[in-house]
Design a protein around this motif. Structure first.
Motif, PDB file in Angstrom:
ATOM      1  N   MET A   1       2.286  10.327  -4.769  1.00  0.00           N
ATOM      2  CA  MET A   1       1.716  11.053  -3.637  1.00  0.00           C
ATOM      3  C   MET A   1       2.826  11.540  -2.710  1.00  0.00           C
TER       4      MET A   1
ATOM      5  N   ARG B   1      -5.273   2.747 -13.098  1.00  0.00           N
ATOM      6  CA  ARG B   1      -4.851   3.700 -12.077  1.00  0.00           C
ATOM      7  C   ARG B   1      -3.500   4.319 -12.442  1.00  0.00           C
TER       8      ARG B   1
ATOM      9  N   MET C   1      -2.418   8.848 -14.447  1.00  0.00           N
ATOM     10  CA  MET C   1      -1.451   9.927 -14.236  1.00  0.00           C
ATOM     11  C   MET C   1      -0.819  10.380 -15.544  1.00  0.00           C
TER      12      MET C   1
ATOM     13  N   LEU D   1      -4.126  -2.454  -4.990  1.00  0.00           N
ATOM     14  CA  LEU D   1      -5.199  -1.461  -5.059  1.00  0.00           C
ATOM     15  C   LEU D   1      -5.532  -1.027  -3.636  1.00  0.00           C
TER      16      LEU D   1
ATOM     17  N   ALA E   1      -5.231   9.990  -7.379  1.00  0.00           N
ATOM     18  CA  ALA E   1      -3.970  10.646  -7.699  1.00  0.00           C
ATOM     19  C   ALA E   1      -4.178  11.835  -8.627  1.00  0.00           C
TER      20      ALA E   1
ATOM     21  N   ILE F   1       2.268   6.327  -7.413  1.00  0.00           N
ATOM     22  CA  ILE F   1       1.454   7.285  -8.161  1.00  0.00           C
ATOM     23  C   ILE F   1       1.801   8.718  -7.776  1.00  0.00           C
TER      24      ILE F   1
ATOM     25  N   GLN G   1       0.836  -1.206   0.000  1.00  0.00           N
ATOM     26  CA  GLN G   1       0.000   0.000   0.000  1.00  0.00           C
ATOM     27  C   GLN G   1       0.872   1.258   0.000  1.00  0.00           C
TER      28      GLN G   1
ATOM     29  N   ALA H   1       2.369   1.472  -3.498  1.00  0.00           N
ATOM     30  CA  ALA H   1       1.414   1.909  -4.519  1.00  0.00           C
ATOM     31  C   ALA H   1       1.187   3.407  -4.418  1.00  0.00           C
TER      32      ALA H   1
END
Lengths: 600, 242
Positions: free
Chosen positions: A501, B151, B155, B90, B103, A499, A492, A495
């Motif tokens: 963050m 996902r 981006m 996920l 995101a 992306i 987690q 992931a």
């Protein structure tokens, strides 16, 4: 109908008497439960118990010695909470609908329970008299029994027969809250309770006359109920306004501050100081923050930003040691810190807007607290504190949780931090607070804490207790939450990283929501423990709910003698504690169910 | 014009050296398949490219930005590089839609309507628009992996990394994920794929690499790699896997 009964009997047979062992267990447990109930009821109803010791002291239970002319403040705070609750229920109105058959069925089952317990209620009970002899008397006469049995049986039959009619509708589950609250409020206007009346010689008139409930109780509750209902409709109406939800969350966040510093404290405020000093300072700093946010992306300002930061910090340093008012000093420090954050956050117009809101709210809160919370209270109460009874217990529970929960989150994150200093400090705080008993911390708050605070800073005993409570239950929360954090798989984190963050987004959007929902049961049990542990404050001289029942009423002899009637009071206190903790745990189960929607 | 360049990248886990100097580059729009026995360092290597693992020596340059400890560089690179994991990863507490829009809203600062539109578009591309409001736990493995691809694509990355995307899937579901990946490769995306799916490598790869014991053993076009391998290690590997 016959089929239905047959089916029910069969399912009972299967679940309770499936084997010899389970049949034995069923019978033994039933026997125990019935005997326990008969014993308790007999104990409660014998004539040496004076339940008026409880009824007559409700005011003492709720607010202890809070002066009567200031009750309006207490009612206002309760009302304000209900208005906010009503608005929130309206805004977050669920679409869940409850079937009428479900509601009727639960009424029917409840009625059946009452019937059963009325039938098995003991007719006679005995107690030990003053001379040591055992006195047996009739506590539950046939008339009373029939007086309960017949109406309840009719009630049951009505709700049972509804299922054979075609009355079938659904009710919104949020609306049901108001229905359930309506029943007790309406009852206030109808029930009559035995009330103590004294004759000319200050002797109790026995038997006690039945009197309606005092206007000072039922009128405020009725007004509060109406306000609750009205705000519910307003909430439904406001539902679609943008950013209403965040405003509500903010209001809930600020509510305890408002109640504590303005409603309970009745601050003595000099209007000339407010207008002449507080408001101008507030305005200047609001404008300053606004300018910084607006021009932070301006190229010329950007170039000299570090110079500006340096100047601000220098000004703060000078300001703190000058004779400026406290508010201005604090605001200077705040704007210096604020200016550091601004460039990072105000990259978009949305970010700028929310930053401005945060700044305005921070200033309002600060002004408010420095003027309201820190000024002397106008309420004079005998004894050490203006709080007592249930309001103290409630304050310790709510405020304690309110402060300690965020603290627990921060401590848990700090303990998992990669920076050694933060990790060591957080681990130290957690281990230190947890390894010392709560009572020791309470003594620390009442005796030693003043020594550690800087000269001139003095806090009320309750505030000191709140401080140690925040750390104590904060440490427990932190360990619970850390358990939740450890249950989150490494994937987690990866992931969220992958992306793009930021660490803050990763923690607040991905990790924390999952960690918290994994530990809801333990968090709730910690909150319940904190609620019950608040009764320990009795040993440092605060009068909480339990102390009122056990000690204060147990020693009451004027105007009516209640000495020796502390058992009734203890039972009452236990029931009230149970109602609150049980409601809390049921609520949390519902939340759990709702949040568990997407679990594997 | 190479979009990823690595020079002599070395990495240790404690005393164990996982990467023993990897030098390679990837051109824009190229599809690179990395294979090798387990423990050969291939996953570690692609995880170094977006800094999920930190390399200790050497240089990695992605899209002109060098990976250093500078957090700003790392975040810039991560938002250009999409990653798909073996175990999907996920977010179980969010719906499929929220997984894809999160995101975009928080990192790309798009508004909700815009990002939901984009999410729907991507879900249609991976073939599961009807699952938008479900939670990941309610989907099959293949569907979850396709959501994970959507996902990452949300981006709008320049590069996609796939870390054994089909290894955790049932055989019937592998095809649906590979189809999405093939479509993606044909659309001109730069891809690095760690996989044991040799069929996929044969069909779409521009180049195939073999890792063994932390070293790049062979680098070749798929035809040469499968039909005419240069090193004996590759021959051994192929004889075991095919």
């Amino acid at each position: 109908m016959v089929d239905l009964i047959k089916k029910n009997i069969k399912s009972l047979q299967e679940s309770l008497f499936s084997s010899i062992g389970s049949a034995a267990l069923t019978i033994a447990t039933t026997y125990l439960v019935i005997n326990f109930f008969r014993g308790m009821l007999g104990f409660a109803l014998t004539s040496d118990k004076d339940w008026l010791a409880v009824l007559n002291n409700m005011q003492l239970y709720m607010v202890q010695a809070y002066p009567e002319e200031d009750f309006i403040r207490v009612w206002l705070s309760v009302g304000l909470t209900f208005v906010l609750a009503g608005l929130s229920i309206g805004i977050w109105r669920s679409d869940d609908r409850v079937k009428s058959s479900q509601v009727f069925n639960s009424f029917f089952k409840g009625g059946l329970g009452v019937l059963f317990f009325t039938i098995i209620a003991p007719t006679n009970a005995s107690y030990m008299g003053n001379d040591g002899s055992v006195i047996t008397e009739e506590v539950f006469s046939m008339d009373t029994r029939l007086g309960i049995l017949i109406p309840v049986a009719v009630f049951c039959v009505i709700f049972f027969s509804v299922r054979f009619t075609n009355i079938n509708f659904t009710v919104n589950s949020s609306d049901m809250v108001f229905f359930y609250l309506f029943i007790p409020v309406a009852l206030l206007w109808f029930i009559k309770l035995p009330t103590i009346q004294l004759d000319q010689n200050n002797e109790r008139i026995i038997p006690e006359p039945l009197m309606p409930i005092a206007d000072t109780t039922k009128i405020p509750w009725t007004i509060i109920f109406v306000a609750f209902l009205v705000s519910y409709f307003i909430g439904m109406y406001l539902k679609n306004i943008k950013s209403i939800k965040s405003t509500m969350s903010l209001s809930w966040f600020l509510l305890p501050l408002l109640i504590f510093s303005w409603i309970f404290k009745k601050p003595q405020i000099d209007m000339s100081v407010v207008l002449g000093s507080d408001l101008p300072i507030f305005g200047v700093f609001l404008l300053w923050g606004f300018l910084v946010i607006t021009f932070v992306n301006n190229s010329i300002f950007k170039k000299y930003y570090s110079t500006y930061l340096g100047a601000t910090f220098l000004l703060t340093l000078v300001g703190v040691f000058s004779g400026l008012p406290m508010l201005a000093k604090t605001c200077l420090l705040l704007i210096a810190l604020f200016s550091v954050v601004v460039p990072a956050v105000s990259t978009s117009s949305q970010g700028k807007r929310s930053l401005l809101i945060v700044w305005a709210v921070a200033l309002v809160t600060l002004t408010f607290l420095l003027r309201g919370g820190a000024s002397d209270t106008g309420i004079v109460v005998p004894g050490s504190s203006i709080f007592g009874g249930f309001s103290l217990t409630w304050l310790l529970a709510i405020f304690g949780t309110y402060v300690s929960f965020p603290l627990g989150v921060l401590l848990a994150l700090g303990r998992n931090s990669k920076l050694p200093i933060i990790r060591i400090v957080c681990t130290g705080i957690i281990e230190l607070t947890r390894s010392v008993p709560y009572i020791t911390w309470l003594f620390f708050a009442s005796v030693t804490l003043a020594v550690f605070l800087p000269a001139g800073v003095e806090f009320n005993l309750i505030v000191r207790v709140l401080m140690v409570t925040a750390f104590f239950s904060g440490a427990y929360f932190a360990e619970n939450i850390r358990g939740g954090l450890q249950s989150i798989p490494k994937g987690q984190y990866e992931a969220a990283d992958a992306i793009g963050m930021s660490p803050f987004q990763k923690i607040s959007l991905i990790i924390m929501p999952q960690a918290l929902r994994a530990v809801i049961p333990t968090l709730v049990s910690s909150a319940i423990t904190a609620f019950k542990d608040s009764s320990l404050v009795t040993i440092i001289g605060l009068f909480d709910f339990l102390t009122i029942g056990k000690t204060v009423i147990g020693n009451q002899s004027i105007p009516v003698n209640f000495v020796g009637h502390d058992r009734e009071n203890l039972i009452f206190v236990a029931i009230v504690y149970w109602i609150f903790t049980f409601t809390l745990s049921r609520r949390s189960m519902k939340v759990e169910k709702k949040l568990g929607l997407g679990e594997r | 014009m190479s979009i990823i360049q690595t020079k002599d990248v070395k990495k240790w886990f404690g005393d164990f050296q996982a990467l023993k100097g990897i030098t390679m580059d990837v051109a824009e729009g190229e599809v690179l398949v990395v294979c090798g026995p387990s423990g050969s360092g291939k996953s570690t290597f692609i995880r170094c490219i977006n800094r999920l693992e930190q390399h200790q020596e050497g240089q990695i340059i992605v899209d002109g930005i060098e990976l250093t400890n500078d957090l700003k560089n790392i975040e810039a690179i991560r938002s250009e590089v999409g990653m798909v994991f073996q175990s999907f990863n996920l977010f179980p507490h969010l719906t499929v839609m929220q997984n894809i829009t999160l995101a975009q809203i928080w990192v790309r600062k798009k508004n909700r309507a815009e990002s939901e539109e984009k999410a729907m578009e991507l879900l249609e591309r991976v073939g599961i628009p009807e699952q938008a409001q479900k939670f990941p736990g309610q989907l099959s493995g293949g569907q979850q992996q396709r959501v994970a691809i959507a996902r990452a694509l949300a981006m709008e990355p320049k590069i996609m990394l796939f870390d054994e995307p089909t290894s955790a899937l049932d055989p019937e579901m592998i095809k649906e994920v590979l189809d999405v990946m093939k479509e993606l490769a044909k659309s001109g995306m730069t891809m690095i794929v760690v996989t044991h799916e040799m069929g996929f490598a044969k069909e779409v790869a521009d180049r195939v690499m073999l890792f063994d014991e932390g070293m790049l053993v062979e680098e070749n076009t798929p035809e040469e790699f499968f039909n005419n391998p240069k090193s004996d290690r590759t021959k051994l590997f192929l004889s075991q896997i095919l």
